[in-house]
Design an enzyme around this catalytic site. Structure first.
Site, PDB file in Angstrom:
ATOM      1  N   TYR A  10      26.930  56.616   5.552  1.00  0.00           N
ATOM      2  CA  TYR A  10      27.696  56.287   4.338  1.00  0.00           C
ATOM      3  C   TYR A  10      26.781  55.913   3.175  1.00  0.00           C
ATOM      4  CZ  TYR A  10      31.114  55.508   8.120  1.00  0.00           C
ATOM      5  OH  TYR A  10      31.902  55.628   9.234  1.00  0.00           O
ATOM      6  N   TYR A 138      42.303  54.500   9.246  1.00  0.00           N
ATOM      7  CA  TYR A 138      40.949  54.956   9.576  1.00  0.00           C
ATOM      8  C   TYR A 138      40.848  55.043  11.098  1.00  0.00           C
ATOM      9  CZ  TYR A 138      36.034  55.346  10.484  1.00  0.00           C
ATOM     10  OH  TYR A 138      34.822  55.799  10.959  1.00  0.00           O
ATOM     11  N   ASP A 241      45.387  52.633  18.326  1.00  0.00           N
ATOM     12  CA  ASP A 241      43.934  52.607  18.168  1.00  0.00           C
ATOM     13  C   ASP A 241      43.523  51.140  18.034  1.00  0.00           C
ATOM     14  OD1 ASP A 241      41.337  52.542  17.258  1.00  0.00           O
ATOM     15  OD2 ASP A 241      41.629  53.972  15.624  1.00  0.00           O
ATOM     16  N   LYS A 270      34.264  49.494  20.233  1.00  0.00           N
ATOM     17  CA  LYS A 270      33.579  48.371  19.574  1.00  0.00           C
ATOM     18  C   LYS A 270      33.337  47.169  20.495  1.00  0.00           C
ATOM     19  CE  LYS A 270      34.050  49.678  14.817  1.00  0.00           C
ATOM     20  NZ  LYS A 270      35.118  50.467  14.223  1.00  0.00           N
TER      21      LYS A 270
END
Ligand code: PLP
Length: 419
Positions: A10, A138, A241, A270
């Site tokens: 990014y 996202y 998610d 994560k």
């Protein structure tokens, strides 16, 4: 001019700033080669839930490496993979009974999407190939994931020509305290879409309660109850998610617990492996699993990441979960929430548009993107590692953080943004 051999995420490489070289980590601290020590306010992109170099996790990792670091899962079993699957089934909603491992959050999402489509193919409904997602969603950076990210506000709009076109509906407005009318409005929008298109929709995928990278937004858990009911009514699978929300971030072990809703498929990533190595788990309900279980070999799920079920990742995840439960992390997270509320809930200034706090997450949304420029450097000067994003300055700290360390983070946020 020296060109960087590393291509950063990014980042416009022409303007790359590297803030330091990391030598080691301990507790909430990142240590830099020049001697500076930074409190990690964002858990290395939300994953280092026990901080760095946790002695017990380090030990388990070393022992596992001495036994075997990796072996393929095709046709073989390891105790860490088996035991982690059992543990994940124990702690997630009851209907989730089977675990498919992957090596990152994005891969876990891809697995969920493929699973949902093939579920319907196996049930002789091959027209159900599309997904409903939420605006501002996202779900990761790979092609399938990108297609269920917000197509306009998201960062992937340039790829729209490549991506399969999905359906999008708005989550309810009003945050966690939304009125019944606000929730109903969003549910009605979903129902209108499902009524018209359910025959081409395999699943609805959402980040439950908290939309992370799409703007740190909270929405009413009661919307998920309505979505669950509508998905059942229109024969559409519901996918959660929980890559960001899993393992306590919102104050409950999972957002599914907060909402009291059981999805058909759930993705963990994560925090799953405590930030040590990448791994993900895609959990499926017994009903989903049974659609693949058949005398027909063609109904098998054709997916298998090289590193799935990696025993090192699974051993780490098991120890992480053991510590999480033994040391009552949910109580730690409730305490973090109370400190965050004390410090930030009433914070106001000309630059501040909104403050949102839930569990071990606090975000200050500023009026403009320029309001956040400079805060990262300000934090660095004072020993705090922040990574603001557009007009969001947030903290999602490791759960082992002390009150003083947490207040140091919130003070940096407030000092930079006050009038
Ligand atoms: C980070 C994230 C992903 C992607 O996970 P990676 O491990 O970066 O591939 C997917 N969904 C959500 C909600 C995330 O926050």
């Amino acid at each position: 001019m020296e060109m960087s051999p590393l291509w950063y995420p990014y980042t416009q490489m022409k303007y790359l700033t590297v803030h330091g070289e990391v030598t080691h980590g301990e507790g909430v601290n990142i240590h830099l080669a020049d001697g500076r020590v930074l409190i990690d306010a964002i858990s290395s992109w939300w994953c280092t839930i026990h901080g760095y170099s946790h002695p017990e996790i380090n030990e388990v990792a070393k022992t596992q490496i001495d036994n075997i670091a990796h072996v393929m899962m095709g046709g073989l079993l390891t105790a860490p993979a088996r035991d982690l699957a059992k543990e994940l089934i124990r702690i997630t909603p009851k209907n989730l009974q089977h675990v498919f491992f992957g090596d990152s959050g994005s891969v876990g999402i891809e697995i969920a999407l493929k699973m949902a489509v093939q579920y319907w193919v196996n049930l002789k409904q091959p027209s159900k190939q599309k997904f409903v997602a939420l605006t501002n969603a996202y779900h990761g950076d790979t092609i399938g994931c990108m297609s269920v990210c917000d197509p306009e506000a998201g960062m992937h709009s340039l790829f729209s020509g490549l991506l399969p076109q999905q359906f999008f509906v708005e989550p309810p407005s009003g945050g966690m305290q939304a009125t019944d009318a606000q929730v109903q409005l969003a549910a009605d929008q979903l129902e209108t879409l499902l009524k018209q298109h359910h025959h081409e929709i395999a699943a609805m995928i959402v980040e439950p309660v908290f939309q992370g990278a799409g703007g740190f937004r909270l929405y009413s858990p009661s919307y998920l109850q309505k979505a669950r009911q509508l998905c059942d009514q229109y024969s559409v699978l519901l996918i959660f998610d929980e890559v960001a929300t899993g393992f306590g971030r919102l104050g409950h072990l999972f957002a599914a617990d907060l909402a009291d809703v059981a999805p058909d498929i759930m993705i963990l990533g994560k925090g799953l492996t405590a930030g040590y190595v990448g791994h993900s788990a895609t959990l499926a309900s017994h009903d989903v699993y049974m659609a693949f279980y058949d005398i027909e070999k063609s109904k098998a799920f054709m997916h298998g990441p090289t590193f799935m079920g990696n025993p090192l990742a699974c051993a780490i995840a098991l120890k992480s979960l053991e510590i999480f439960e033994r040391d009552n992390y949910l109580a730690k997270i409730a305490h973090i929430e109370s400190v965050l509320k004390e410090e930030l809930a009433d914070f106001a200034s000309k630059k501040v548009k909104a403050v949102r706090i839930q569990g071990a997450m606090a975000v200050i949304e500023t009026q403009t993107n320029t309001d956040t420029v400079g805060i990262q450097e300000f934090g660095l000067m004072h020993g705090v590692w922040l990574r603001p994003y557009q007009n969001y300055v947030y903290t999602m700290p490791p759960y082992i953080i002390s009150d003083d360390e947490l207040r140091k983070i919130t003070n940096i946020m407030k000092q930079w943004l006050m009038d």
